[in-house]
Scaffold this motif. Structure first.
Motif, PDB file in Angstrom:
ATOM      1  N   TYR A   1      -0.023  -1.734  10.867  1.00  0.00           N
ATOM      2  CA  TYR A   1      -0.767  -1.189   9.724  1.00  0.00           C
ATOM      3  C   TYR A   1      -0.528   0.321   9.589  1.00  0.00           C
ATOM      4  N   HIS A   2      -0.609   1.035  10.694  1.00  0.00           N
ATOM      5  CA  HIS A   2      -0.442   2.483  10.636  1.00  0.00           C
ATOM      6  C   HIS A   2       1.011   2.869  10.355  1.00  0.00           C
ATOM      7  N   LEU A   3       1.960   2.085  10.849  1.00  0.00           N
ATOM      8  CA  LEU A   3       3.366   2.342  10.538  1.00  0.00           C
ATOM      9  C   LEU A   3       3.618   2.211   9.034  1.00  0.00           C
ATOM     10  N   ARG A   4       3.047   1.188   8.433  1.00  0.00           N
ATOM     11  CA  ARG A   4       3.225   1.010   6.990  1.00  0.00           C
ATOM     12  C   ARG A   4       2.593   2.154   6.212  1.00  0.00           C
ATOM     13  N   ALA A   5       1.452   2.652   6.687  1.00  0.00           N
ATOM     14  CA  ALA A   5       0.799   3.776   6.012  1.00  0.00           C
ATOM     15  C   ALA A   5       1.668   5.034   6.098  1.00  0.00           C
ATOM     16  N   LEU A   6       2.271   5.262   7.258  1.00  0.00           N
ATOM     17  CA  LEU A   6       3.162   6.421   7.415  1.00  0.00           C
ATOM     18  C   LEU A   6       4.403   6.269   6.534  1.00  0.00           C
ATOM     19  N   ALA A   7       4.945   5.062   6.494  1.00  0.00           N
ATOM     20  CA  ALA A   7       6.149   4.833   5.697  1.00  0.00           C
ATOM     21  C   ALA A   7       5.879   4.968   4.210  1.00  0.00           C
ATOM     22  N   SER A   8       4.668   4.604   3.773  1.00  0.00           N
ATOM     23  CA  SER A   8       4.349   4.659   2.347  1.00  0.00           C
ATOM     24  C   SER A   8       4.364   6.089   1.820  1.00  0.00           C
ATOM     25  N   HIS A   9       4.214   7.061   2.700  1.00  0.00           N
ATOM     26  CA  HIS A   9       4.287   8.467   2.296  1.00  0.00           C
ATOM     27  C   HIS A   9       5.560   9.134   2.816  1.00  0.00           C
ATOM     28  N   ASP A  10       6.550   8.284   3.156  1.00  0.00           N
ATOM     29  CA  ASP A  10       7.883   8.761   3.543  1.00  0.00           C
ATOM     30  C   ASP A  10       7.841   9.667   4.780  1.00  0.00           C
ATOM     31  N   LEU A  11       6.876   9.420   5.665  1.00  0.00           N
ATOM     32  CA  LEU A  11       6.814  10.174   6.908  1.00  0.00           C
ATOM     33  C   LEU A  11       7.747   9.579   7.961  1.00  0.00           C
ATOM     34  N   ILE A  12       8.024   8.290   7.863  1.00  0.00           N
ATOM     35  CA  ILE A  12       8.969   7.594   8.732  1.00  0.00           C
ATOM     36  C   ILE A  12       9.773   6.637   7.865  1.00  0.00           C
ATOM     37  N   HIS A  13      10.835   6.052   8.416  1.00  0.00           N
ATOM     38  CA  HIS A  13      11.590   5.058   7.673  1.00  0.00           C
ATOM     39  C   HIS A  13      12.102   3.984   8.625  1.00  0.00           C
ATOM     40  N   GLU A  14      12.435   2.821   8.067  1.00  0.00           N
ATOM     41  CA  GLU A  14      12.941   1.713   8.853  1.00  0.00           C
ATOM     42  C   GLU A  14      14.384   1.998   9.267  1.00  0.00           C
ATOM     43  N   VAL A  15      14.738   1.637  10.494  1.00  0.00           N
ATOM     44  CA  VAL A  15      16.099   1.834  10.990  1.00  0.00           C
ATOM     45  C   VAL A  15      17.019   0.839  10.284  1.00  0.00           C
ATOM     46  N   VAL A  16      18.057   1.332   9.652  1.00  0.00           N
ATOM     47  CA  VAL A  16      18.968   0.490   8.886  1.00  0.00           C
ATOM     48  C   VAL A  16      19.794  -0.394   9.829  1.00  0.00           C
ATOM     49  N   GLY A  17      19.842  -1.681   9.525  1.00  0.00           N
ATOM     50  CA  GLY A  17      20.699  -2.582  10.277  1.00  0.00           C
ATOM     51  C   GLY A  17      20.190  -2.965  11.652  1.00  0.00           C
ATOM     52  N   ARG A  18      18.912  -2.768  11.898  1.00  0.00           N
ATOM     53  CA  ARG A  18      18.358  -3.094  13.206  1.00  0.00           C
ATOM     54  C   ARG A  18      17.065  -3.884  13.048  1.00  0.00           C
TER      55      ARG A  18
END
Length: 209
Positions: free
Chosen positions: A59-76
């Protein structure tokens, strides 16, 4: 732990009010800090490190990602096991006096307080670490240095810029070494600030460990 480095652009960023508020939760600051200290993680690996459920960390990862604070690792990873990492580049967190609203000011205070608490904890962990717990090639490499002396604002700015240049140069040279044999994550810090009304004059204290 990581795959070969991807070609990811480097971008320096100052957090806007939305991103600042999204980060202003002690667990999210801790997750953000762990991604910086340990590199890419999943909700499950973070849950094991923090002692929370993977549902909470997800849940917290998605919240951080929604504001572009983190991103998903491509191809992993897979749809069930997603890997997350920080963006490249520096992130500036506005101080309370730099924010324009009471809510943003409160968010800045939460982020700054938690970040420096975690920073202090990691330093204490390092200082209290037994030599027997360190590989021989990593012993006696750390440096904790404190010097107190009188400077003008111009002199302090000059030293600050020199220290920043050293760290910026190291980041540029060694940026893509994650996962290479013989490397481990290293924390680099510089601290220089004026001591208002401090009594010490030309006193130097050095601690090395």
């Amino acid at each position: 732990m990581s795959t070969e480095p991807q070609s990811i652009p480097t971008e320096d960023r100052t957090l806007d009010a939305g991103a600042l508020k999204a980060l202003a939760h002690p667990l999210r600051v801790r997750i953000y800090n762990l991604l910086g200290e340990r590199g890419p993680q999943t909700a499950s690996t973070l849950a094991a490190l923090i002692g929370e459920t993977s549902g909470a960390t997800s849940y917290h990862l998605r919240a951080l990602a929604s504001h572009d604070l983190i991103h998903e690792v491509v191809g992993r990873g897979t749809g069930r096991e997603r890997w997350w990492e920080l963006h490249r580049g520096s992130v500036n967190v506005p101080g309370p006096d730099e924010t324009s609203t009471p809510a943003a000011r409160a968010a800045s205070q939460v982020v700054m307080s938690e970040f420096f608490r975690l920073r202090n904890d990691s330093l204490l962990d390092y200082l209290n670490r037994s030599t027997a717990d360190q590989p021989e090639e990593w012993r006696d490499l750390g440096l904790v240095l404190t010097s107190r002396l009188d400077m003008t604002p111009e002199q302090m700015a000059e030293v600050r810029d020199q220290l920043k240049a050293v760290l910026d140069g190291a980041v540029e040279r060694f940026r893509d070494q994650e996962g290479k044999p013989g490397t481990r994550r290293v924390s680099m810090r510089t601290e220089i600030f004026d001591l208002a009304d401090g009594p010490d004059r030309h006193l130097t204290i050095e601690e090395e460990s």
